[in-house]
Design a protein around this motif. Sequence first.
Motif, PDB file in Angstrom:
ATOM      1  N   SER A   1       0.823  -1.200   0.000  1.00  0.00           N
ATOM      2  CA  SER A   1       0.000   0.000   0.000  1.00  0.00           C
ATOM      3  C   SER A   1       0.867   1.264   0.000  1.00  0.00           C
ATOM      4  N   GLY A   2       1.968   1.235   0.770  1.00  0.00           N
ATOM      5  CA  GLY A   2       2.858   2.387   0.804  1.00  0.00           C
ATOM      6  C   GLY A   2       3.529   2.647  -0.531  1.00  0.00           C
ATOM      7  N   PHE A   3       3.957   1.582  -1.212  1.00  0.00           N
ATOM      8  CA  PHE A   3       4.564   1.758  -2.525  1.00  0.00           C
ATOM      9  C   PHE A   3       3.551   2.304  -3.532  1.00  0.00           C
ATOM     10  N   LEU A   4       2.306   1.819  -3.452  1.00  0.00           N
ATOM     11  CA  LEU A   4       1.263   2.362  -4.327  1.00  0.00           C
ATOM     12  C   LEU A   4       1.065   3.848  -4.066  1.00  0.00           C
ATOM     13  N   PHE A   5       1.081   4.226  -2.792  1.00  0.00           N
ATOM     14  CA  PHE A   5       0.938   5.643  -2.435  1.00  0.00           C
ATOM     15  C   PHE A   5       2.054   6.476  -3.063  1.00  0.00           C
ATOM     16  N   VAL A   6       3.293   5.999  -2.940  1.00  0.00           N
ATOM     17  CA  VAL A   6       4.436   6.744  -3.470  1.00  0.00           C
ATOM     18  C   VAL A   6       4.340   6.902  -4.986  1.00  0.00           C
ATOM     19  N   VAL A   7       4.014   5.814  -5.686  1.00  0.00           N
ATOM     20  CA  VAL A   7       3.948   5.860  -7.151  1.00  0.00           C
ATOM     21  C   VAL A   7       2.803   6.758  -7.619  1.00  0.00           C
ATOM     22  N   MET A   8       1.616   6.579  -7.034  1.00  0.00           N
ATOM     23  CA  MET A   8       0.462   7.381  -7.452  1.00  0.00           C
ATOM     24  C   MET A   8       0.672   8.856  -7.145  1.00  0.00           C
ATOM     25  N   PHE A   9       1.233   9.154  -5.978  1.00  0.00           N
ATOM     26  CA  PHE A   9       1.465  10.556  -5.634  1.00  0.00           C
ATOM     27  C   PHE A   9       2.529  11.163  -6.530  1.00  0.00           C
ATOM     28  N   THR A  10       3.564  10.389  -6.883  1.00  0.00           N
ATOM     29  CA  THR A  10       4.603  10.890  -7.787  1.00  0.00           C
ATOM     30  C   THR A  10       4.016  11.225  -9.153  1.00  0.00           C
ATOM     31  N   ILE A  11       3.092  10.402  -9.621  1.00  0.00           N
ATOM     32  CA  ILE A  11       2.443  10.666 -10.910  1.00  0.00           C
ATOM     33  C   ILE A  11       1.718  12.009 -10.873  1.00  0.00           C
ATOM     34  N   VAL A  12       0.925  12.224  -9.826  1.00  0.00           N
ATOM     35  CA  VAL A  12       0.173  13.481  -9.709  1.00  0.00           C
ATOM     36  C   VAL A  12       1.125  14.654  -9.501  1.00  0.00           C
ATOM     37  N   ASP A  13       2.136  14.466  -8.664  1.00  0.00           N
ATOM     38  CA  ASP A  13       3.089  15.527  -8.366  1.00  0.00           C
ATOM     39  C   ASP A  13       3.817  15.988  -9.628  1.00  0.00           C
ATOM     40  N   THR A  14       4.225  15.039 -10.453  1.00  0.00           N
ATOM     41  CA  THR A  14       4.945  15.381 -11.684  1.00  0.00           C
ATOM     42  C   THR A  14       4.057  16.132 -12.661  1.00  0.00           C
ATOM     43  N   GLN A  15       2.760  15.865 -12.619  1.00  0.00           N
ATOM     44  CA  GLN A  15       1.838  16.560 -13.518  1.00  0.00           C
ATOM     45  C   GLN A  15       1.646  18.014 -13.116  1.00  0.00           C
ATOM     46  N   ARG A  16       1.794  18.311 -11.827  1.00  0.00           N
ATOM     47  CA  ARG A  16       1.625  19.684 -11.352  1.00  0.00           C
ATOM     48  C   ARG A  16       2.929  20.431 -11.581  1.00  0.00           C
ATOM     49  N   ALA A  17       2.969  21.242 -12.611  1.00  0.00           N
ATOM     50  CA  ALA A  17       4.225  21.867 -13.017  1.00  0.00           C
ATOM     51  C   ALA A  17       4.812  22.785 -11.951  1.00  0.00           C
ATOM     52  N   LYS A  18       3.949  23.374 -11.108  1.00  0.00           N
ATOM     53  CA  LYS A  18       4.422  24.378 -10.171  1.00  0.00           C
ATOM     54  C   LYS A  18       4.051  24.089  -8.722  1.00  0.00           C
ATOM     55  N   GLU A  19       3.754  22.841  -8.419  1.00  0.00           N
ATOM     56  CA  GLU A  19       3.446  22.455  -7.049  1.00  0.00           C
ATOM     57  C   GLU A  19       4.268  21.230  -6.676  1.00  0.00           C
ATOM     58  N   GLY A  20       4.342  20.973  -5.386  1.00  0.00           N
ATOM     59  CA  GLY A  20       4.939  19.728  -4.936  1.00  0.00           C
ATOM     60  C   GLY A  20       6.450  19.689  -5.036  1.00  0.00           C
ATOM     61  N   LEU A  21       6.974  18.467  -5.126  1.00  0.00           N
ATOM     62  CA  LEU A  21       8.412  18.250  -5.116  1.00  0.00           C
ATOM     63  C   LEU A  21       9.036  18.321  -6.500  1.00  0.00           C
ATOM     64  N   VAL A  22       8.293  17.942  -7.533  1.00  0.00           N
ATOM     65  CA  VAL A  22       8.796  17.937  -8.908  1.00  0.00           C
ATOM     66  C   VAL A  22       8.225  19.146  -9.635  1.00  0.00           C
ATOM     67  N   ARG A  23       9.033  20.163  -9.843  1.00  0.00           N
ATOM     68  CA  ARG A  23       8.541  21.423 -10.405  1.00  0.00           C
ATOM     69  C   ARG A  23       9.220  21.736 -11.733  1.00  0.00           C
ATOM     70  N   ALA A  24       8.437  22.340 -12.625  1.00  0.00           N
ATOM     71  CA  ALA A  24       8.986  22.762 -13.917  1.00  0.00           C
ATOM     72  C   ALA A  24       9.927  23.942 -13.697  1.00  0.00           C
TER      73      ALA A  24
END
Length: 282
Positions: A239-262
């Motif tokens: 469940s934790g790995f699913l959380f990390v992968v799913m959140f990373t997908i959403v985070d990467t899509q948000r260009a200016k939010e979260g940990l992965v930023r454009a």
Amino acid sequence: MDATTAASLYTQLELPALSLTAIALILLICLPAMAVLGYWGGRTRRRMLLRAGEEIDHVVGETTLAAILALLGLLLAFSFGDTLSLAQARKAATVKEAAALGTAFLRADYLPEAGRLPLQQALLDYTETRLLPGNGALDSQEAAQAFLERSLAAQARLWPLTLEATTDSEVAPPIQAFVAGAVNEAIDAHLFRLQMATSPMSEVTHIVLLASGMMGLFLLGNRAGLLGRRLTWRIFVFSGFLFVVMFTIVDTQRAKEGLVRADEMPLRATLFDMHEALAAGG
């Protein structure tokens, strides 16, 4: 058409409905909760079967579980790949716009000073509006409209100034085409970058991905409860790995939010060069 009217055309900007914090909480709660619900459902079913004197089928649900987990893996793979492609496309669009604005600014040097300075100042003002305000997150339709109105208002000045500067009798036709073509590319770059900024994965896709993960965990917990096994830490690790992968997908899509930023470094570098060039010329 004025800038306000032009900005109002972008009424279908696909902005996220939930913040990253809300999405993280949903994933953090829903994923393990489904494993627990499945486990208690399985235990309840096991007690009912034992009271009725029926045997427990030790292979029950294996095919369904395998199919759901395979579907989940496929959805995660496609979603992650699509997200990475979108992130690269956004980066390329930003670099392309920065290069187009810088090229237009430099080519304006070929114009007489009377037309060059107003055009270069207008290009600098327009470049400043291309940087997203604040933390760069357009988290509401109102914020997106305000950003577009400022940017389109500055953009609307470019072409009239270009025509005024290039129709001077001192400017040769090749220079006119040379400068006008560069300004036109700078204006067109707005469309490519805006398209990349408003092309997230469909909310329906996110819902399907979440539903698949929840169903997979529910079936895992259900099978453990039905077979009389304990709900071990392995399911919660999954469940934790699913959380990390799913959140990373959403985070990467948000260009200016979260940990992965454009990164807007190309635009900032172009803006710095413009300021330096105008200061040196002045």
